[in-house]
Motif scaffolding. Structure first.
Motif, mmCIF file in Angstrom:
data_model
loop_
_atom_site.group_PDB
_atom_site.id
_atom_site.type_symbol
_atom_site.label_atom_id
_atom_site.label_comp_id
_atom_site.label_asym_id
_atom_site.label_seq_id
_atom_site.Cartn_x
_atom_site.Cartn_y
_atom_site.Cartn_z
ATOM 1 N N PRO A 28 42.842 -8.971 -1.696
ATOM 2 C CA PRO A 28 43.320 -7.645 -2.087
ATOM 3 C C PRO A 28 42.238 -6.803 -2.756
ATOM 4 O O PRO A 28 42.270 -5.575 -2.669
ATOM 5 C CB PRO A 28 44.478 -7.954 -3.049
ATOM 6 N N GLU A 29 41.261 -7.451 -3.441
ATOM 7 C CA GLU A 29 40.246 -6.662 -4.154
ATOM 8 C C GLU A 29 39.378 -5.861 -3.196
ATOM 9 O O GLU A 29 38.895 -4.782 -3.546
ATOM 10 C CB GLU A 29 39.331 -7.578 -4.984
ATOM 11 N N VAL A 30 39.133 -6.404 -2.025
ATOM 12 C CA VAL A 30 38.198 -5.722 -1.113
ATOM 13 C C VAL A 30 38.901 -5.154 0.113
ATOM 14 O O VAL A 30 38.264 -4.830 1.097
ATOM 15 C CB VAL A 30 37.076 -6.691 -0.655
ATOM 16 N N ARG A 31 40.231 -5.063 0.071
ATOM 17 C CA ARG A 31 40.933 -4.700 1.299
ATOM 18 C C ARG A 31 40.578 -3.296 1.794
ATOM 19 O O ARG A 31 40.394 -3.094 2.991
ATOM 20 C CB ARG A 31 42.440 -4.843 1.131
ATOM 21 N N ILE A 32 40.412 -2.326 0.870
ATOM 22 C CA ILE A 32 40.163 -0.958 1.329
ATOM 23 C C ILE A 32 38.848 -0.849 2.102
ATOM 24 O O ILE A 32 38.815 -0.319 3.214
ATOM 25 C CB ILE A 32 40.202 0.024 0.141
ATOM 26 N N PRO A 33 37.716 -1.393 1.555
ATOM 27 C CA PRO A 33 36.477 -1.340 2.352
ATOM 28 C C PRO A 33 36.621 -2.027 3.701
ATOM 29 O O PRO A 33 36.102 -1.523 4.713
ATOM 30 C CB PRO A 33 35.460 -2.084 1.481
ATOM 31 N N ILE A 34 37.366 -3.117 3.730
ATOM 32 C CA ILE A 34 37.521 -3.822 5.013
ATOM 33 C C ILE A 34 38.296 -2.954 6.002
ATOM 34 O O ILE A 34 37.906 -2.790 7.167
ATOM 35 C CB ILE A 34 38.231 -5.174 4.793
ATOM 36 N N PHE A 35 39.395 -2.348 5.527
ATOM 37 C CA PHE A 35 40.164 -1.474 6.417
ATOM 38 C C PHE A 35 39.273 -0.354 6.953
ATOM 39 O O PHE A 35 39.290 -0.031 8.142
ATOM 40 C CB PHE A 35 41.348 -0.832 5.671
ATOM 41 N N ILE A 36 38.496 0.241 6.042
ATOM 42 C CA ILE A 36 37.667 1.374 6.446
ATOM 43 C C ILE A 36 36.637 0.925 7.482
ATOM 44 O O ILE A 36 36.377 1.627 8.465
ATOM 45 C CB ILE A 36 36.954 1.994 5.220
ATOM 46 N N LEU A 37 36.064 -0.284 7.262
ATOM 47 C CA LEU A 37 35.092 -0.804 8.233
ATOM 48 C C LEU A 37 35.733 -0.937 9.608
ATOM 49 O O LEU A 37 35.171 -0.518 10.623
ATOM 50 C CB LEU A 37 34.570 -2.166 7.780
ATOM 51 N N ILE A 38 36.937 -1.511 9.617
ATOM 52 C CA ILE A 38 37.624 -1.691 10.907
ATOM 53 C C ILE A 38 37.873 -0.343 11.563
ATOM 54 O O ILE A 38 37.548 -0.115 12.737
ATOM 55 C CB ILE A 38 38.963 -2.434 10.689
ATOM 56 N N ILE A 39 38.433 0.589 10.783
ATOM 57 C CA ILE A 39 38.752 1.900 11.342
ATOM 58 C C ILE A 39 37.483 2.586 11.847
ATOM 59 O O ILE A 39 37.450 3.150 12.948
ATOM 60 C CB ILE A 39 39.458 2.776 10.279
ATOM 61 N N ALA A 40 36.415 2.499 11.035
ATOM 62 C CA ALA A 40 35.178 3.177 11.417
ATOM 63 C C ALA A 40 34.602 2.594 12.695
ATOM 64 O O ALA A 40 34.118 3.326 13.571
ATOM 65 C CB ALA A 40 34.161 3.081 10.285
ATOM 66 N N SER A 41 34.678 1.248 12.845
ATOM 67 C CA SER A 41 34.144 0.658 14.084
ATOM 68 C C SER A 41 34.933 1.141 15.285
ATOM 69 O O SER A 41 34.370 1.504 16.323
ATOM 70 C CB SER A 41 34.206 -0.865 14.045
ATOM 71 N N ILE A 42 36.288 1.183 15.140
ATOM 72 C CA ILE A 42 37.114 1.621 16.268
ATOM 73 C C ILE A 42 36.798 3.071 16.630
ATOM 74 O O ILE A 42 36.622 3.426 17.803
ATOM 75 C CB ILE A 42 38.607 1.476 15.915
ATOM 76 N N VAL A 43 36.693 3.914 15.594
ATOM 77 C CA VAL A 43 36.435 5.325 15.860
ATOM 78 C C VAL A 43 35.068 5.509 16.522
ATOM 79 O O VAL A 43 34.923 6.307 17.452
ATOM 80 C CB VAL A 43 36.548 6.146 14.567
#
Lengths: 232, 349
Positions: free
Chosen positions: A66-81
């Motif tokens: 949970p501590e690092v979830r936001i950066p991970i989500f953003i990484l995933i989204i950014a790669s897809i975009v």
């Protein structure tokens, strides 16, 4: 299909519509909807991003701290975009030029992170993908509706530049609905038209809902006279 | 020392919304008559269309909102909006343009915000801005004023131009329209023609009167007279017009003195375009203007600065409507920060 999935569908398309109820992602919504096709292009790109990001976030939800979830989500989204951006650059080059900065900016579309955080990180894969699809569909429908309305009022045409999306075969898709000597109501194309149009769409949705709830009350009231009198 | 004693019951001053509005309407009459005199039938058509559409759309929206219709139509505020809009529009605009402007003014700018007393923006100016932005070509359909022309365009010609979009045989729309002095100077200065050569050019020469363009001087002076009468009646506050006109005067004088060939004189700015109409009738709108004394000074000055900037460096010939709408947005903030101190209130900081 169970009731939970029906709720997901209804939420995405209507009750919790990204653009009309949550009012998220307004920047691209207002900026690119000057024509139907532009709206459709951005809508599809956002839809794909939402489905993929929700799926991936849901797959890895048990291993994400949970501590690092936001950066991970953003990484995933950014790669897809980035992948979508490169794909559009390769196959829809003209549309890519028109949509310009708003394709990379899908990363910052808050509705995507919001769905990852509030839905996909807590729900199974299929439900998450469905939620992504329905939320994206709700957003796409509003984009297309607003784009179509602005195009009709502003230029008097519909589906202009369809070849950007469907290839040269679509060159004669363009309909000129209001005749050739329509002077064009320029403000609908300009940013104020987007704000006014979105405002009217939201007002329209709310009034439909109010009308429906009134009808429900009218229909249900006589059938439960005892409850009604007890409540009063 | 003796003070006059006054006991209750006090006499109630009979000021109602409608009495104020009809005073404003009456004060508009001289300037409006001058506009009709100089620009002909078109102004009359505009006034009739705008008044009809404004009243109709006001009634329609009030009916939808199930509010009382009759008092709202009788209070005169809708008629003022219609008159201000019609006087601002060029005399040969097509009828549908006036209709769109009127509908936007009443439905969007006034009623969607909650009706009289709740509108954030001046309805007439919103209607004007919408058509100015949307139909820039049609918004140049000014005729040459009487004095440049020998007589008005005939009733039939103007009727055809406005309602059927057809111009009289053997002429084009360009030959019956003419740039306003403000527009002429703007385009000519952009072409690096000085002001004096514009004034003497064969095309635009006859357009310029003594100071600010034939017709325009008289129209503005008569609006000024109507406005002074309103100030005397205390229907409008003197601060906004004074602050606006003073700012415009100072800035335009500063630039005119610094470069006489490029910048028109201060008198030109005061007596051309919609300056006086704005100063006394548009900027002083009791609903959308600032309500505190200091706020009114700032509000008027802001309109002055913006008007001059748009007229001089902007893309449009006159900047009044944009300036007023822009300053309308700042009014809540202005009113908040310039609240007068209550008597006996301590400084709390």
């Amino acid at each position: 299909m169970n009731t939970e999935q029906q709720t997901i569908i209804k939420n995405g398309l209507w009750t919790n519509n990204v653009a009309l109820v949550q009012l998220l992602g307004l920047c691209p919504l207002l900026a690119v909807t000057s024509t139907f096709i532009n709206g459709l292009g951005l809508g599809i790109a956002t839809l794909i991003t939402l489905v993929l990001s929700n799926t991936f976030v849901s797959i890895i939800r048990h291993w994400t701290r949970p501590e690092v979830r936001i950066p991970i989500f953003i990484l995933i989204i950014a790669s897809i975009v980035t992948a979508i951006e490169l794909a559009m650059n390769a196959w829809f080059y003209e549309l890519f030029l028109i949509l310009g900065i708003f394709i990379p900016l899908i990363v910052t579309n808050c509705s995507i992170l919001a769905r990852a955080e509030s839905f996909a990180s807590r729900n199974p894969v299929f439900d998450s993908a469905l939620d992504g699809f329905m939320m994206g569909m709700g957003f796409l429908l509003v984009l297309v509706l607003l784009g179509g309305l602005r195009e009709i009022i502003g230029h008097g045409t519909l589906f202009s530049n369809a070849h950007l999306m469907f290839g040269p075969a679509a060159n004669d898709f363009e309909l000129s609905l209001l005749g050739d000597d329509y002077p064009g109501f320029l403000i609908a194309i300009l940013p104020p038209g987007a704000f006014i149009g979105l405002g009217l769409l939201i007002a329209g949705k709310n009034s439909i809902e109010r009308y429906r709830s009134k009808k429900v009350v009218l229909v249900s009231a006589p059938s439960k006279p005892a409850e009604a009198s007890a409540a009063s | 020392m003796l003070f006059r004693k006054a006991h209750s019951p006090f006499v109630n001053a009979q000021t109602h919304v409608h009495s104020i509005m009809y005073q404003v309407l009456a004060a508009l009459i001289p300037g409006a008559l001058a506009s009709i005199y100089f620009f002909g039938w078109g102004v009359l058509f505009n006034l009739i269309i705008a008044a009809g559409v404004c009243l109709l759309s006001e009634a329609a929206v009030l009916k939808l909102r199930s509010r009382p219709i009759e008092p709202a139509l009788k209070d005169g505020s809708t008629l003022i909006t219609a008159c201000l809009l019609a006087l601002a529009l060029p005399p040969l605009v097509p009828w549908w343009l006036t209709v769109i402007a009127s509908i936007f003014a009443i439905v969007v700018a006034k009623q969607l915000y909650g009706g009289l007393g709740f509108n954030l923006f001046n309805p007439a100016m919103v209607g004007y801005v919408v058509v100015m932005v949307s139909f820039p070509r049609e918004m140049t359909y000014w005729t040459a004023p009487l004095g440049v022309m020998d007589q008005w365009h005939s009733f039939g010609d103007v009727f055809n131009v406005i309602f059927r979009g057809t111009v009289p045989a053997q002429v084009s729309i360009d030959s019956i329209t003419m740039a306003t002095p403000m527009d002429a100077i703007k385009t000519q200065v952009a072409l690096e023609q000085g002001i004096s050569s514009t004034r003497q050019s064969p095309v635009y020469g006859p357009l310029f009167g003594v100071i600010a363009g034939k017709g325009w001087e008289w129209i503005n002076l008569l609006f000024l007279a109507g406005g002074l009468w309103l100030i005397k009646l205390k229907t409008i506050d003197w601060r906004i017009p004074v602050s606006f006109l003073l700012t415009l005067l100072l800035i335009s004088n500063f630039f005119a003195v610094s470069d006489y060939a490029t910048y028109p004189s201060a008198l030109f700015h005061l007596l051309s375009g919609g300056t006086m109409l704005c100063a006394f009738f548009i900027a002083t709108d009791p609903i959308s203007a600032s309500t505190t004394p200091r706020g009114r000074w700032i509000y008027g000055a802001g309109i002055g600065v913006l008007t001059y900037s748009i007229r001089t460096w902007g893309g449009y010939p006159d900047g009044i409507a944009f300036a007023v709408v822009f300053m309308n947005i700042t009014v809540p903030l202005l009113d908040y920060y310039t609240r007068p101190k209550t008597y006996g209130d301590l400084e709390v900081d």
